[in-house]
Design an enzyme around this catalytic site. Sequence first.
Site, PDB file in Angstrom:
ATOM      1  N   HIS A   1      -0.500   6.163  -0.767  1.00  0.00           N
ATOM      2  CA  HIS A   1      -1.896   5.679  -0.849  1.00  0.00           C
ATOM      3  C   HIS A   1      -2.061   4.172  -0.145  1.00  0.00           C
ATOM      4  O   HIS A   1      -3.232   4.143   0.707  1.00  0.00           O
ATOM      5  CB  HIS A   1      -2.043   5.266  -2.501  1.00  0.00           C
ATOM      6  CG  HIS A   1      -3.309   4.450  -2.794  1.00  0.00           C
ATOM      7  ND1 HIS A   1      -4.430   5.126  -3.338  1.00  0.00           N
ATOM      8  CD2 HIS A   1      -3.620   3.215  -2.923  1.00  0.00           C
ATOM      9  CE1 HIS A   1      -5.298   4.356  -3.580  1.00  0.00           C
ATOM     10  NE2 HIS A   1      -4.747   2.983  -2.989  1.00  0.00           N
ATOM     11  N   GLU A   2      -1.190   3.369   0.055  1.00  0.00           N
ATOM     12  CA  GLU A   2      -1.334   2.169   0.617  1.00  0.00           C
ATOM     13  C   GLU A   2      -1.508   2.530   2.179  1.00  0.00           C
ATOM     14  O   GLU A   2      -2.176   2.030   2.901  1.00  0.00           O
ATOM     15  CB  GLU A   2      -0.052   1.260   0.382  1.00  0.00           C
ATOM     16  CG  GLU A   2       0.090   0.839  -1.230  1.00  0.00           C
ATOM     17  CD  GLU A   2      -1.276   0.072  -1.639  1.00  0.00           C
ATOM     18  OE1 GLU A   2      -2.027  -0.711  -0.753  1.00  0.00           O
ATOM     19  OE2 GLU A   2      -1.491   0.128  -2.836  1.00  0.00           O
TER      20      GLU A   2
ATOM     21  N   HIS B   1      -4.732   3.483   3.224  1.00  0.00           N
ATOM     22  CA  HIS B   1      -5.838   2.484   3.329  1.00  0.00           C
ATOM     23  C   HIS B   1      -5.823   2.001   4.893  1.00  0.00           C
ATOM     24  O   HIS B   1      -6.905   1.796   5.433  1.00  0.00           O
ATOM     25  CB  HIS B   1      -5.694   1.432   2.822  1.00  0.00           C
ATOM     26  CG  HIS B   1      -6.005   1.514   1.250  1.00  0.00           C
ATOM     27  ND1 HIS B   1      -7.227   1.744   0.986  1.00  0.00           N
ATOM     28  CD2 HIS B   1      -5.542   1.487  -0.039  1.00  0.00           C
ATOM     29  CE1 HIS B   1      -7.503   2.024  -0.493  1.00  0.00           C
ATOM     30  NE2 HIS B   1      -6.421   1.198  -0.885  1.00  0.00           N
TER      31      HIS B   1
ATOM     32  N   GLU C   1     -10.673   3.965  -2.670  1.00  0.00           N
ATOM     33  CA  GLU C   1      -9.415   4.194  -3.228  1.00  0.00           C
ATOM     34  C   GLU C   1      -9.309   5.673  -3.528  1.00  0.00           C
ATOM     35  O   GLU C   1      -8.138   6.177  -3.180  1.00  0.00           O
ATOM     36  CB  GLU C   1      -9.493   3.683  -4.877  1.00  0.00           C
ATOM     37  CG  GLU C   1      -9.755   2.040  -4.734  1.00  0.00           C
ATOM     38  CD  GLU C   1      -8.418   1.453  -4.241  1.00  0.00           C
ATOM     39  OE1 GLU C   1      -7.213   2.048  -4.609  1.00  0.00           O
ATOM     40  OE2 GLU C   1      -8.470   0.652  -3.516  1.00  0.00           O
TER      41      GLU C   1
END
Length: 252
Positions: A130-131, A134, A189
């Site tokens: 997820h990070e 980004h 997100e």
Amino acid sequence: MTRIFPRPLTAAFAATAALSLAACAYNETLGRNQFLIVDDAALTQQSDAAWAEALRTQPTSRDAAANERVRRVGGRIVQAAGLTNRSWDYAVFVSNSPNAFVLPSGKIGVTTGLLGLVRNDDQLAAVLGHEVGHVVARHAAERYSTTALSSVAISGVQSVAGDYAKAAGAIGGLGAQLGVLLPFSRNHELEADRLGVDYMQRAGYRPSESIALWRIMAGQRQGSTPEFASTHPSDASRIAALEQYIASQGWS
């Protein structure tokens, strides 16, 4: 009926519109246009300074196994994302709050609280994926650009508001936050969730564990903020989106 706007306000709208058109770029990874007035490279110096400040002011774990685990799982995710052309740095911060963050220059922080919450490396990979998502999506640059544009537009309104300048600024700021910035952040997100699952699967981790992770996160929350006023999707929205995406790919 034709409305005639004061010249300063018209100029502000025109400048904002011109800036928006000039800075639109198509992101193939996301499959949509992005508004970007700053390059990720321009954020590197600020990112490095923020990272150095975090390392200086926040306690970090000296647990060799915990640090090695984050580097190992993170390395596999970074490779799956095709970002091995930059140097990555990882740190485990001592905090009971389960959290993680990423900086555009290739810095990832994970808390001891998060490491204590995840039940396997697959769930840790969901967080790190997820990070990294980004970064691939250039969300930091897009967020910065959107915030800057909103500030320009609000300043234009304030310049012609006369005695109501402060009120116009307050209303305009709230409208921009609830109508543009926060929902856009929620979209970021969800995009990062999807990209993170892609990288998990490529790296050999089980995508379904991302759903298990968010169910754990939902169960440990003390309270919740209404989704319309939150920068993050609700746990239910996030889980539903992940379930739908993973099923559409035929993954487990």
